[in-house]
Design a protein around this motif. Structure first.
Motif, short mmCIF file in Angstrom:
data_model
loop_
_atom_site.label_atom_id
_atom_site.label_comp_id
_atom_site.label_asym_id
_atom_site.label_seq_id
_atom_site.Cartn_x
_atom_site.Cartn_y
_atom_site.Cartn_z
N TYR A 71 33.02 -9.50 39.71
CA TYR A 71 32.42 -10.48 38.81
C TYR A 71 31.09 -9.99 38.27
CZ TYR A 71 35.66 -13.73 41.12
OH TYR A 71 36.78 -14.35 41.63
N LEU A 72 30.78 -10.42 37.07
CA LEU A 72 29.41 -10.41 36.56
C LEU A 72 29.00 -11.86 36.37
CD1 LEU A 72 29.66 -7.75 33.67
CD2 LEU A 72 28.80 -7.37 36.00
N ASN A 73 27.78 -12.18 36.73
CA ASN A 73 27.24 -13.54 36.53
C ASN A 73 28.17 -14.60 37.14
OD1 ASN A 73 25.32 -12.21 34.74
ND2 ASN A 73 26.94 -12.27 33.19
N ASP A 74 28.61 -14.36 38.38
CA ASP A 74 29.65 -15.21 38.96
C ASP A 74 29.20 -16.66 39.20
OD1 ASP A 74 27.99 -13.96 40.92
OD2 ASP A 74 29.32 -14.65 42.49
N ARG A 75 27.90 -16.90 39.19
CA ARG A 75 27.40 -18.26 39.39
C ARG A 75 27.15 -19.01 38.08
NH1 ARG A 75 23.09 -17.61 44.45
NH2 ARG A 75 24.60 -16.69 45.93
N SER A 76 27.42 -18.35 36.98
CA SER A 76 27.18 -18.96 35.66
C SER A 76 28.49 -19.42 35.04
CB SER A 76 26.49 -17.97 34.72
OG SER A 76 26.43 -18.47 33.42
N SER A 77 28.59 -20.71 34.75
CA SER A 77 29.82 -21.22 34.13
C SER A 77 29.95 -20.75 32.69
CB SER A 77 29.82 -22.75 34.17
OG SER A 77 28.70 -23.27 33.46
N GLU A 78 28.85 -20.34 32.07
CA GLU A 78 28.87 -19.93 30.67
C GLU A 78 28.98 -18.42 30.48
OE1 GLU A 78 25.44 -21.54 28.78
OE2 GLU A 78 26.15 -23.61 28.89
N ASN A 79 28.56 -17.63 31.47
CA ASN A 79 28.48 -16.18 31.29
C ASN A 79 29.28 -15.38 32.31
OD1 ASN A 79 26.49 -16.16 29.05
ND2 ASN A 79 25.16 -17.10 30.58
N LYS A 80 30.11 -16.04 33.10
CA LYS A 80 30.88 -15.32 34.12
C LYS A 80 31.92 -14.42 33.46
CE LYS A 80 34.22 -17.32 36.40
NZ LYS A 80 34.98 -18.22 37.32
N VAL A 81 32.00 -13.18 33.94
CA VAL A 81 32.99 -12.22 33.47
C VAL A 81 33.72 -11.68 34.69
CG1 VAL A 81 33.42 -10.18 32.05
CG2 VAL A 81 31.43 -11.61 31.58
N VAL A 82 35.04 -11.58 34.60
CA VAL A 82 35.88 -11.24 35.75
C VAL A 82 36.64 -9.94 35.48
CG1 VAL A 82 37.71 -12.10 37.28
CG2 VAL A 82 36.18 -13.72 36.13
N ALA A 83 36.84 -9.15 36.52
CA ALA A 83 37.60 -7.90 36.38
C ALA A 83 38.42 -7.63 37.62
CB ALA A 83 36.66 -6.72 36.11
N THR A 84 39.48 -6.87 37.46
CA THR A 84 40.27 -6.36 38.58
C THR A 84 39.91 -4.90 38.79
OG1 THR A 84 42.13 -7.87 38.25
CG2 THR A 84 42.60 -5.80 39.39
N TYR A 85 39.59 -4.55 40.03
CA TYR A 85 39.31 -3.15 40.39
C TYR A 85 40.45 -2.64 41.24
CZ TYR A 85 37.26 0.97 42.55
OH TYR A 85 37.04 2.25 43.00
N ILE A 86 41.08 -1.56 40.79
CA ILE A 86 42.20 -0.95 41.49
C ILE A 86 41.77 0.44 41.98
CG2 ILE A 86 44.59 -0.17 41.33
CD1 ILE A 86 44.90 -2.12 38.94
N PRO A 87 41.56 0.60 43.28
CA PRO A 87 41.16 1.93 43.77
C PRO A 87 42.32 2.92 43.68
CG PRO A 87 41.56 0.44 45.60
CD PRO A 87 41.68 -0.39 44.36
N ALA A 88 41.97 4.17 43.49
CA ALA A 88 42.99 5.22 43.45
C ALA A 88 43.65 5.36 44.82
CB ALA A 88 42.35 6.54 43.05
N ALA A 89 44.83 5.94 44.83
CA ALA A 89 45.56 6.12 46.09
C ALA A 89 44.79 7.03 47.03
CB ALA A 89 46.94 6.69 45.80
N GLN A 90 44.08 8.01 46.48
CA GLN A 90 43.23 8.89 47.28
C GLN A 90 41.81 8.80 46.74
OE1 GLN A 90 44.96 12.83 47.15
NE2 GLN A 90 46.63 12.26 48.52
N SER A 91 40.84 8.88 47.63
CA SER A 91 39.43 8.72 47.25
C SER A 91 39.05 9.69 46.13
CB SER A 91 38.54 8.96 48.47
OG SER A 91 37.19 8.81 48.12
N THR A 92 38.35 9.17 45.14
CA THR A 92 37.97 9.98 43.98
C THR A 92 36.70 9.44 43.35
OG1 THR A 92 38.70 10.80 41.81
CG2 THR A 92 39.37 8.57 42.40
N THR A 93 36.02 10.28 42.61
CA THR A 93 34.84 9.85 41.85
C THR A 93 35.22 9.46 40.42
OG1 THR A 93 34.36 12.12 41.15
CG2 THR A 93 33.32 11.33 43.20
N LYS A 94 36.48 9.63 40.06
CA LYS A 94 36.92 9.36 38.68
C LYS A 94 37.34 7.90 38.52
CE LYS A 94 40.17 12.45 38.62
NZ LYS A 94 41.26 13.33 38.12
N THR A 95 36.75 7.22 37.55
CA THR A 95 37.07 5.82 37.28
C THR A 95 37.23 5.60 35.79
OG1 THR A 95 35.75 5.11 39.20
CG2 THR A 95 36.31 3.42 37.56
#
Length: 313
Positions: A71-95
């Motif tokens: 979340y960004l601004n999760d406590r704000s009813s007007e400015n909250k933005v939501v996202a899904t984060y899916i980690p790679a199957a193996q640890s990586t620095t690439k996103t």
């Protein structure tokens, strides 16, 4: 003589008043149709309905793959933005940070998320303002969203580390969002950008659709819609330009566009390509319609994206 002049103007004032009132009504109606959020994803075009079975297989994967909700601004009813984060199957620095299209949501980008997941990337897939689970009554067509993506970039760096390698990717409105982000001051961890069928500017896209879909003139509708948007979202349409932002871009960028796109005309791809002086590639998928390039040949799409990224990651 003065009274006669006033009298002679009366027949003209009535139609002029009607025309003005009609223009305001049309502009408000158009603004509500185009800019006001809807809490559903509209049906896709006829050209892409043949991919429905594959699409829903990707959606099933998206909901089953291990993920986190950010979340960004999760406590704000007007400015909250939501996202899904899916980690790679193996640890990586690439996103990869993936930006969805107009009136879509993060679920509609499931196919791209899986493509990058299969390539070994972590994937962050937000719902933009006025879409999905994020707040906002109005769609800002990437312009205000670009500020959220700067925050998502920093969130990834804080989570993964300063050795992060970040790719920004988007389709349609998401492609334009990536292009609009490109002109901001980006951290060094942002290594490359990919924009699929993004428009040159909100204003230019609106003028094009006014003519193509509604048979309406540029004047006075576009200036009135722009004024309405200024009151609701704080900016005039003319200030929200992919071309202007790309002129400031210094990151490698791949432009993708369907050769048969009649929603965002292919000429805009050339405008965007010419605008940036950074390392760049342009791939026109000859027989693809709007946002169809992946679906037209998923394997060719993956190879093209992977080939581009191998140069810069």
């Amino acid at each position: 003589m003065l009274m006669q002049k006033k009298s002679s103007l009366k027949p003209l004032l009535i139609p002029l008043t009607a025309i003005t009132a009609g223009s305001f009504w049309i502009s408000h109606k158009l603004f509500n149709v185009a800019f006001k959020r809807v809490n559903y994803v509209p049906e896709t075009s006829k050209e892409k309905q043949k991919y429905a079975d594959s699409y829903y297989e990707y959606v099933d994967w998206f909901h089953k793959v291990p993920s986190e909700t950010w979340y960004l601004n999760d406590r704000s009813s007007e400015n909250k933005v939501v996202a899904t984060y899916i980690p790679a199957a193996q640890s990586t620095t690439k996103t990869v940070i993936i930006s969805h299209g107009y009136k879509g949501n993060r679920e509609t980008m499931a196919n791209y998320a899986k493509m990058f997941h299969d390539m070994g990337f972590n994937a962050l897939v937000p719902d933009d303002r006025g879409h999905g689970e994020s707040s906002g009554d109005y769609i800002t067509f990437g312009w205000l969203d670009r500020l959220d993506y700067l925050k998502w970039i920093n969130r990834v760096i804080n989570y993964i580390g300063t050795d992060s390698q970040i790719v920004l990717f988007g389709v349609s409105m998401g492609g334009a969002t990536v292009e609009m982000v490109s002109g901001e001051s980006l951290p060094s961890q942002v290594k490359a950008l990919i924009a699929d069928c993004g428009y040159a500017s909100i204003r230019e896209e609106l003028i094009y659709l006014l003519k193509q879909q509604y048979r309406l003139p540029k004047y006075p509708v576009e200036p009135l819609v722009s004024e309405i948007n200024k009151r609701h979202s704080g900016f005039y349409l003319g200030s929200a330009s992919s071309v202007d932002q790309l002129a400031k871009n210094d990151r490698p960028i791949l432009f993708i566009h369907g050769g048969k796109d009649t929603y965002v005309p292919v000429k805009m791809a050339y405008e965007n390509y010419r605008a940036t002086k950074a390392p760049k590639q342009l791939w026109i998928v000859k027989n693809a319609t709007h946002a169809e390039s992946f679906w037209y040949d998923p394997e060719a799409y993956r190879r093209r994206v992977q080939g581009f990224l191998k140069t810069y990651l």
